[in-house]
Scaffold this active site. Structure first.
Site, PDB file in Angstrom:
ATOM      1  N   GLU A  41       6.375 -17.765 -18.942  1.00  9.10           N
ATOM      2  CA  GLU A  41       5.362 -17.727 -19.995  1.00  9.10           C
ATOM      3  C   GLU A  41       4.147 -18.581 -19.599  1.00  9.10           C
ATOM      4  OE1 GLU A  41       5.146 -18.905 -24.784  1.00  9.10           O
ATOM      5  OE2 GLU A  41       6.824 -19.574 -23.539  1.00  9.10           O
ATOM      6  N   LYS A 116       3.106 -11.980 -27.319  1.00  5.91           N
ATOM      7  CA  LYS A 116       4.235 -12.688 -27.932  1.00  5.91           C
ATOM      8  C   LYS A 116       4.235 -12.465 -29.434  1.00  5.91           C
ATOM      9  CE  LYS A 116       6.381 -17.314 -27.881  1.00  5.91           C
ATOM     10  NZ  LYS A 116       6.265 -18.682 -27.314  1.00  5.91           N
ATOM     11  N   CYS A 159       9.645 -15.787 -24.529  1.00  6.24           N
ATOM     12  CA  CYS A 159      10.303 -17.008 -25.015  1.00  6.24           C
ATOM     13  C   CYS A 159      10.927 -16.846 -26.402  1.00  6.24           C
ATOM     14  CB  CYS A 159       9.312 -18.182 -24.978  1.00  6.24           C
ATOM     15  SG  CYS A 159      10.132 -19.801 -24.876  1.00  6.24           S
ATOM     16  N   SER A 196      10.557 -22.864 -21.826  1.00 11.79           N
ATOM     17  CA  SER A 196      11.469 -23.480 -22.783  1.00 11.79           C
ATOM     18  C   SER A 196      11.785 -24.900 -22.347  1.00 11.79           C
ATOM     19  CB  SER A 196      12.761 -22.658 -22.866  1.00 11.79           C
ATOM     20  OG  SER A 196      13.704 -23.257 -23.727  1.00 11.79           O
ATOM     21  N   LYS A 202      20.972 -27.717 -23.740  1.00 11.58           N
ATOM     22  CA  LYS A 202      20.256 -26.534 -24.223  1.00 11.58           C
ATOM     23  C   LYS A 202      20.601 -25.283 -23.423  1.00 11.58           C
ATOM     24  CE  LYS A 202      15.610 -25.164 -25.701  1.00 11.58           C
ATOM     25  NZ  LYS A 202      14.184 -25.582 -25.763  1.00 11.58           N
ATOM     26  N   GLY A 310       7.972 -53.888 -14.620  1.00 14.82           N
ATOM     27  CA  GLY A 310       8.512 -55.233 -14.702  1.00 14.82           C
ATOM     28  C   GLY A 310      10.020 -55.206 -14.558  1.00 14.82           C
ATOM     29  N   GLY A 313      15.942 -57.976 -14.741  1.00 17.69           N
ATOM     30  CA  GLY A 313      17.353 -58.178 -14.457  1.00 17.69           C
ATOM     31  C   GLY A 313      18.238 -57.525 -15.498  1.00 17.69           C
ATOM     32  N   ASN A 393       6.796 -63.279 -28.644  1.00 18.14           N
ATOM     33  CA  ASN A 393       6.092 -62.080 -28.194  1.00 18.14           C
ATOM     34  C   ASN A 393       4.956 -62.390 -27.217  1.00 18.14           C
ATOM     35  OD1 ASN A 393       7.738 -60.410 -29.665  1.00 18.14           O
ATOM     36  ND2 ASN A 393       6.341 -60.207 -31.395  1.00 18.14           N
ATOM     37  N   GLU A 422      15.615 -49.252 -28.999  1.00 17.25           N
ATOM     38  CA  GLU A 422      14.572 -50.252 -29.240  1.00 17.25           C
ATOM     39  C   GLU A 422      13.356 -49.630 -29.907  1.00 17.25           C
ATOM     40  OE1 GLU A 422      15.673 -52.964 -25.288  1.00 17.25           O
ATOM     41  OE2 GLU A 422      13.985 -51.569 -25.261  1.00 17.25           O
ATOM     42  N   LYS A 532       4.254 -48.857 -34.408  1.00 21.11           N
ATOM     43  CA  LYS A 532       4.444 -49.166 -32.987  1.00 21.11           C
ATOM     44  C   LYS A 532       4.611 -47.874 -32.178  1.00 21.11           C
ATOM     45  CE  LYS A 532       6.609 -53.746 -33.260  1.00 21.11           C
ATOM     46  NZ  LYS A 532       7.767 -54.566 -32.831  1.00 21.11           N
TER      47      LYS A 532
END
Length: 562
Positions: A41, A116, A159, A196, A202, A310, A313, A393, A422, A532
């Site tokens: 597509e 389509k 699709c 897709s 899937k 970054g 560890g 922070n 997170e 955020k």
């Protein structure tokens, strides 16, 4: 009659490059004695082109490129190419200006165009914003050539046109069912040209769905899918074909470009057995392949050859570093260690061990003195207050600034390392660890991060063993661990899955055996953290509900889940 499937990796907007790849696939198809070539597509412009299609010059250039491609197709080969075409009746009928189309190219010209019919508007899809739905399903007749004496009547779908079988799904999502319409026309075979996006598991759904449709209507179906990473979306390919009995008789390898051949046998009016790639053995293998492809394509398509991240560890940065090394090559990955006075010695040792295991480049920038400078500068303003989240922070923001400076200086792609758990509850710092051009594992929950790292270590230790067994910690204050602020990750991730993926209420989650106070806390954290997520870098999507283009939640909202 042989039919070729081209599993292509287009670059959105790079029309000439995409046309060249289609032309190369056409030559391969001819070399394999194919009569027809299928491409995905919107294969000429790449999927999804989004608002690029609102630019008239983009549409004009597409038309010019399509005409030029038609002339270059080898004689004796028909090719189905995904493109965008103008709707001539748009202004008369009050319709959208464009169609999502498939063009049939043969003998130097555009023979036929198919539009389509079913335009998805859920999750990451927004096709009704751009396209008018095709009014009817259609087919073409593939006439004999020197290689074959048979004529095939082939139905064309795009699709979503496949995804509306009410018997399979238990409901209809659209009024029309293009497959049923094509069966009424008496077609010999149905082809589907798709873009897709990948999500976990899937492919098994796709194959089950097509098996059902083929068996129900007693008609073979050939499915071709795009591969590659485009922004947050990853396309896995996994093109395949099913015969009249609903048996999978061809499967292309996932996450790789390919040109595969399937043969229509006129004697039994069905598809013969062909190449069969194996499924990924585990979900972890599948996710790994997707993330590596996503990082590689995002970097290359955006013009980056090297990446920076970054290294703390911890488990998350370790996994991202491993993905980056596989995607871009170890020599093209730079890991920056930025220990603070709160960083444990074992974390530094673990980060250094990871660098050695992956053979990536590294550099260490201790941030203790920088932290003192910030404390000194802010002391008059912060006088009389206690050390808290703002000071914690600051460490993350110092690190984020250093990483951005290095990325900016050397033209590297900065990879952020936060996971889905997170991101869901806001356990991340704006303008700190959230800095980056790509959030590699932002759709991977913490428990899955551990599972991926254990899978990665199945043959040799790439992720240091200590990283897998120590309690996760941001190390922003003495003896800190994540469970000081969050529930255990196995509990948190299960609650988040029920909340985010299954839209369960607090009462439903509580009925499943979870503590009300924990659920209530998690729900509040998820709701409060929306601002955020809106400012996070694009994140690679591997589940059916990611914090990306398909996540459309308000920030300023007072809705409370019950």
């Amino acid at each position: 009659m042989k039919i070729a499937i081209a599993q292509l990796n287009p670059i959105i907007g790079d029309l000439s490059n995409n046309a060249q790849n289609i032309e190369k696939a056409a030559q391969l198809a001819v070399n394999k004695n194919a009569r027809l070539l299928l491409t995905p597509e919107l294969s000429l412009c790449g999927y999804p082109p989004k608002d690029l299609v609102l630019n008239p010059s983009f549409i004009e250039n597409l038309s010019i490129e399509l005409q030029a491609l038609a002339v270059k197709i080898p004689p004796g080969l028909a090719v189905l190419v995904g493109t965008v075409t103008k709707n001539p009746n748009a202004n008369i009928r009050g319709e959208k200006q464009l169609f999502n189309s498939i063009a049939l190219l043969e003998n130097g010209s555009i023979k036929q165009v198919f539009n389509k019919r079913l335009l998805p508007t859920y999750d990451v899809f927004d096709e009704e914003r751009y396209f008018e739905a095709g009014r009817q399903s259609n087919f073409f007749e593939l006439l004999p050539n020197s290689q074959t004496s048979q004529t095939l009547k082939i139905g064309v779908t795009v699709c979503e046109d496949l995804w509306n079988d009410e018997e399979f799904w238990g409901k209809r999502s659209y009024e029309d069912n293009p497959i049923q319409d094509l069966v009424k026309y008496g077609v010999d075979c149905i082809v589907n040209l798709s873009a897709s996006p990948y999500s976990i598991g899937k492919q098994k759904v796709r194959e089950a769905m097509l098996k059902h449709s083929a068996e129900r209507h007693q008609i073979p179906i050939i499915y071709t899918n795009q591969i590659g990473g485009n922004d947050d979306l990853i396309f896995d390919g996994n093109s395949f074909a099913v015969n009249r009995k609903g048996e999978v008789i061809l499967r292309a390898r996932g996450f790789q470009t390919a040109v595969e051949i399937v043969e229509y046998n006129q004697n039994n009016q069905d598809l013969d057995q062909s190449y069969m790639a194996e499924f990924s053995q585990t979900e972890e293998e599948e996710i790994w392949s997707a993330l590596v492809l996503g990082v590689r394509d995002y970097a290359q398509k955006c013009g980056f050859s090297q990446a920076i991240l970054g290294l703390s560890g911890g488990i998350d940065s370790s996994l991202v570093a491993a993905i980056a090394a596989e995607a871009l090559g170890s020599k093209n990955v730079l890991g920056i260690l930025m220990p603070s006075p709160y960083s444990s010695q074992h974390s530094i040792i673990d980060a250094e061990a990871l660098v050695n295991n992956l053979e990536i480049n590294s550099y260490t920038l201790p941030i203790g003195e920088v932290m003192k400078s910030y404390d000194s500068l802010l002391k008059p303003l912060f006088v009389g207050t206690e050390f808290g989240v703002a000071e914690e922070n600051l460490q993350s923001r110092i690190r984020g600034n250093l990483l951005m400076a290095i990325a900016n200086k050397f033209g590297h792609l900065l990879l952020s390392t936060g996971n889905k758990s997170e991101m869901a509850v806001g356990y991340c710092t704006l303008y700190g660890d959230m800095n980056g051009g790509l959030a590699v594992i932002s759709d991977v929950p913490k428990t899955r991060v551990f599972a991926l790292c254990r899978w990665l270590n199945r043959h040799q230790e790439l992720i240091p063993h200590n990283v897998l067994i120590k309690p996760p910690s941001a190390e922003l204050k003495p003896d800190q661990v994540d469970q000081d602020s969050l529930p255990p990750y196995d509990i948190l991730d299960e609650i988040l899955d029920r909340l985010i993926h299954h839209h369960q209420s607090i009462k439903q989650i509580e009925a499943a055996g979870f503590d009300y106070a924990i659920i209530d806390k998690v729900v509040k954290l998820v709701t409060r953290s929306e601002f955020k997520r809106k400012q996070a870098p694009p994140g690679l999507k591997v589940t059916d509900r990611a914090f990306g283009t398909g996540w459309r939640m308000p920030i300023a909202s007072r809705w409370k889940l019950d």
